[in-house]
Structures are given as structure tokens and as C-alpha cells.
Motif scaffolding. Structure first.
Motif, PDB file in Angstrom:
ATOM      1  N   UNK A 206       8.513 -16.504   9.491  1.00  0.00           N
ATOM      2  CA  UNK A 206       8.978 -15.115   9.521  1.00  0.00           C
ATOM      3  C   UNK A 206       8.351 -14.265  10.628  1.00  0.00           C
ATOM      4  N   UNK A 207       9.157 -13.351  11.150  1.00  0.00           N
ATOM      5  CA  UNK A 207       8.673 -12.359  12.102  1.00  0.00           C
ATOM      6  C   UNK A 207       8.041 -11.184  11.375  1.00  0.00           C
ATOM      7  N   UNK A 208       8.493 -10.958  10.153  1.00  0.00           N
ATOM      8  CA  UNK A 208       8.080  -9.801   9.379  1.00  0.00           C
ATOM      9  C   UNK A 208       8.261 -10.139   7.905  1.00  0.00           C
ATOM     10  N   UNK A 209       7.437  -9.557   7.060  1.00  0.00           N
ATOM     11  CA  UNK A 209       7.515  -9.863   5.630  1.00  0.00           C
ATOM     12  C   UNK A 209       7.467  -8.590   4.805  1.00  0.00           C
ATOM     13  N   UNK A 210       8.324  -8.512   3.811  1.00  0.00           N
ATOM     14  CA  UNK A 210       8.243  -7.429   2.837  1.00  0.00           C
ATOM     15  C   UNK A 210       7.683  -8.006   1.544  1.00  0.00           C
ATOM     16  N   UNK A 211       6.740  -7.286   0.955  1.00  0.00           N
ATOM     17  CA  UNK A 211       6.132  -7.726  -0.302  1.00  0.00           C
ATOM     18  C   UNK A 211       6.783  -6.930  -1.430  1.00  0.00           C
ATOM     19  N   UNK A 212       7.354  -7.650  -2.401  1.00  0.00           N
ATOM     20  CA  UNK A 212       8.124  -6.999  -3.465  1.00  0.00           C
ATOM     21  C   UNK A 212       7.386  -7.094  -4.788  1.00  0.00           C
ATOM     22  N   UNK A 213       7.458  -6.014  -5.548  1.00  0.00           N
ATOM     23  CA  UNK A 213       6.843  -6.000  -6.884  1.00  0.00           C
ATOM     24  C   UNK A 213       7.658  -5.059  -7.761  1.00  0.00           C
ATOM     25  N   UNK A 214       8.110  -5.561  -8.898  1.00  0.00           N
ATOM     26  CA  UNK A 214       8.829  -4.717  -9.852  1.00  0.00           C
ATOM     27  C   UNK A 214      10.015  -3.985  -9.249  1.00  0.00           C
ATOM     28  N   UNK A 215      10.756  -4.658  -8.343  1.00  0.00           N
ATOM     29  CA  UNK A 215      11.985  -4.077  -7.821  1.00  0.00           C
ATOM     30  C   UNK A 215      11.822  -3.172  -6.618  1.00  0.00           C
ATOM     31  N   UNK A 216      10.581  -2.984  -6.141  1.00  0.00           N
ATOM     32  CA  UNK A 216      10.380  -2.169  -4.929  1.00  0.00           C
ATOM     33  C   UNK A 216       9.535  -2.941  -3.921  1.00  0.00           C
ATOM     34  N   UNK A 217       9.605  -2.517  -2.669  1.00  0.00           N
ATOM     35  CA  UNK A 217       8.744  -3.101  -1.647  1.00  0.00           C
ATOM     36  C   UNK A 217       7.441  -2.314  -1.590  1.00  0.00           C
ATOM     37  N   UNK A 218       6.334  -3.005  -1.759  1.00  0.00           N
ATOM     38  CA  UNK A 218       5.041  -2.315  -1.788  1.00  0.00           C
ATOM     39  C   UNK A 218       4.264  -2.498  -0.487  1.00  0.00           C
ATOM     40  N   UNK A 219       4.740  -3.398   0.394  1.00  0.00           N
ATOM     41  CA  UNK A 219       4.015  -3.604   1.649  1.00  0.00           C
ATOM     42  C   UNK A 219       4.972  -4.223   2.666  1.00  0.00           C
ATOM     43  N   UNK A 220       4.682  -3.993   3.938  1.00  0.00           N
ATOM     44  CA  UNK A 220       5.427  -4.614   5.035  1.00  0.00           C
ATOM     45  C   UNK A 220       4.404  -5.164   6.012  1.00  0.00           C
ATOM     46  N   UNK A 221       4.541  -6.445   6.354  1.00  0.00           N
ATOM     47  CA  UNK A 221       3.553  -7.103   7.200  1.00  0.00           C
ATOM     48  C   UNK A 221       4.233  -7.723   8.419  1.00  0.00           C
ATOM     49  N   UNK A 222       3.569  -7.599   9.572  1.00  0.00           N
ATOM     50  CA  UNK A 222       4.073  -8.256  10.766  1.00  0.00           C
ATOM     51  C   UNK A 222       3.514  -9.677  10.824  1.00  0.00           C
ATOM     52  N   UNK A 223       4.051 -10.461  11.765  1.00  0.00           N
ATOM     53  CA  UNK A 223       3.541 -11.819  11.960  1.00  0.00           C
ATOM     54  C   UNK A 223       2.043 -11.784  12.284  1.00  0.00           C
ATOM     55  N   UNK A 224       1.692 -10.796  13.092  1.00  0.00           N
ATOM     56  CA  UNK A 224       0.279 -10.644  13.454  1.00  0.00           C
ATOM     57  C   UNK A 224      -0.594 -10.342  12.227  1.00  0.00           C
ATOM     58  N   UNK A 225      -0.089  -9.465  11.361  1.00  0.00           N
ATOM     59  CA  UNK A 225      -0.796  -9.187  10.103  1.00  0.00           C
ATOM     60  C   UNK A 225      -1.018 -10.484   9.328  1.00  0.00           C
ATOM     61  N   UNK A 226       0.060 -11.294   9.249  1.00  0.00           N
ATOM     62  CA  UNK A 226      -0.018 -12.546   8.492  1.00  0.00           C
ATOM     63  C   UNK A 226      -1.073 -13.467   9.079  1.00  0.00           C
TER      64      UNK A 226
END
Ligand SMILES: Nc1ncnc2c1ncn2[C@@H]1O[C@H](COP(=O)(O)OP(=O)(O)O)[C@@H](O)[C@H]1O
Ligand SMILES: [Mg+2]
Length: 245
Positions: A206-226
Motif C-alpha cells: 500500500x501507498x497509504x493506509x486507513x485504520x478503521x474502528x467501529x465504522x470510522x477511520x481513526x488514523x491515516x498512515x503513509x508508506x513512510x509512516x508504515x
């Protein structure tokens, strides 16, 4: 390529009401691979199913390539985004020959009998054309997932929605399937949305990742973050600490 605004999905009513996707908004650029991670039941598949047009009970806005997608899709809209499911056993009809299963989308669109395209599609995913005559039980799990990918690609979509595409496979064949997906993406200029609970798969693809919890996105991470193990929310830190990367 994909723009989602204020997407909501609610199942059931009254006591059984389950608000599964809650006011979710995100974009995916052309050629990008967006990952979605999160624990089981948080709504990942429901987001993909809404995008694919399999789940009709959504509200909000979905646009592909700048064009708003209606609740009832036109043929072209349905073709644009295709989905690959976790379970290659379940996604192929056991009594249909592989060639017939691959040809079915072509036939249903009135584009001919599809047999030639089916054989070509098999070769494109690294299988012999002769597999068209086989039945699903005669193939390994990895071969079946190759067929499922061929079927998703046969009508030449621009978007592939991948729901845990390697989770049901032996570890030894997971990398082969991920490489096949990456190759097809490069060749065809596809845009991917990839759901996985496997953070090594996500980090690899992935180039980018969204972290999902209970139906909402709680975080957004770039490849560099990962790569650097950076998170911006407690929940994603916990998720990453609990994994083995
Ligand atoms: N067709 C449906 N009808 C009713 N509830 C559903 C349906 N599909 C999913 N759900 C519920 O929505 C929630 C999220 O499911 P899902 O999107 O499959 O989660 P995930 O893919 O993240 O594991 C779960 O509680 C599930 O039971
Ligand atoms: Mg799911």
C-alpha cells in the motif's frame, strides 16, 4: 479515481439497527493502492461492497473518476470496479468449468461466448489455457485465487477492490498472489483498495493506509509512516504493536 463522501451503511432497524459504516470520507488517486486495516467486524468489507455496488443500502456520495455513482448502477459503472474476495473456494461455482465461470461476465454483457477471452485471461494470470476445461476442485487454493483475479479483470475494470485476497491461502503462495496483483496493476494501470488484517501485506502493497474502528477511520498512515512505525492514534499503535512487524 475514487471519491467517497459521508458514506453511511446501516443494517436492520429498531432494536436490530446496526450502524456499520459511519460518515466515512476518503479519496483514492489513480494508480494508488489504498489499504484499509482494522479488527474483524469494524466495517471494512461493507465499505468495499458499497464501492463494488454489491451493497445497495448506503447513503452519501461515491464518485469514480469524477462521475457520481448512483444507487442503481449502469452497466459501465458496474464494470468499472470489480471485487476479489477472500475465499477462492466460495467465489467459484463448484459445478462450472473454469472457462465457463470466466466467460460468464462476457456473456452476461452480451459480448460473445467469452471462451477465447477466458483462455487468454488464464494465461495472463500465469495458468495454462487448458485449465478452462477443469473444475474448481481440481485446482489448488492459489490457482483458484488466480482464476478469481482473472474473472475480476476479464471485463477490464479500472478499479480492483481486494477483500483479504490472500488470507485463505497457504503462506507459501500468498507472496505469489500479491506479486501477480502488483504486476497486473502495473500492466493495466489499475487503482487498488486492499483490505487486510495482515499488516505485512499492507506494508508491502500500500501507498497509504486507513485504520478503521467501529465504522470510522481513526488514523491515516503513509508508506513512510508504515516503514518507520509512526502512528497518530492510540488505536493504530495498539494494532501495530499487537502485530508481528
Ligand atoms: N448484509 C448484512 N446484514 C446485516 N449485518 C451485516 C451485513 N453485512 C455485514 N454486517 C455486519 O456489519 C458489521 C461489519 O461487517 P464487515 O463489514 O463484514 O466487517 P469486516 O469486513 O471489517 O470484518 C458486522 O457487525 C456484521 O455483522
Ligand atoms: Mg471483512
Amino acid at each position: 479515481m475514487i471519491k467517497v463522501e459521508n458514506l453511511d451503511v446501516v443494517f436492520g432497524a429498531k432494536k436490530n439497527r446496526n450502524h456499520v459504516v459511519r460518515d466515512v470520507s476518503f479519496d483514492v488517486a489513480a494508480g494508488e493502492t489504498l489499504g484499509i486495516v482494522g479488527e474483524s467486524g469494524c466495517g471494512k468489507s461493507t465499505v468495499l461492497r458499497a464501492l463494488a455496488g454489491i451493497e445497495a443500502g448506503w447513503t452519501g456520495k461515491i464518485a469514480f473518476n469524477g462521475r457520481a455513482i448512483g444507487k442503481v448502477r449502469t452497466r459501465d459503472e458496474l464494470l468499472r470496479a470489480q471485487m476479489v474476495f477472500q475465499d477462492p473456494y466460495g467465489s467459484l461455482h463448484p459445478r462450472l468449468r473454469i472457462g465457463t465461470a470466466l466467460a460468464e461476465p462476457i456473456r452476461s454483457m452480451g459480448l460473445g461466448d467469452g471462451w477465447d477471452q477466458a483462455q487468454r485471461a488464464l494465461i495472463q494470470v500465469g495458468l495454462p489455457a487448458s485449465f478452462a476445461n477443469r473444475f474448481p476442485h481440481e485446482l489448488s487454493g492459489g490457482q483458484r485465487q488466480r482464476v478469481a483475479i482473472a474473472r475480476a479483470l476479464i471485463l477490464e475494470p479500472t478499479i480492483l477492490l481486494l477483500d483479504e485476497p490472500t488470507s485463505a491461502l497457504d503462506v507459501s503462495v500468498q507472496a505469489e498472489i500479491l506479486n501477480l496483483l502488483a504486476d497486473q496493476k502495473d500492466e493495466r494501470g489499475l487503482t487498488f483498495v486492499l483490505v487486510s488484517h495482515d499488516l505485512s501485506v499492507i506494508a508491502h502493497m500500500c501507498d497509504r493506509v486507513l485504520v478503521m474502528k467501529g465504522g470510522v477511520f481513526v488514523d491515516a498512515l503513509t508508506k513512510q509512516d508504515l516503514e518507520q512505525g509512526v502512528t497518530h492514534a492510540d488505536y493504530s499503535r495498539q494494532l501495530f504493536e499487537a502485530s508481528f512487524i
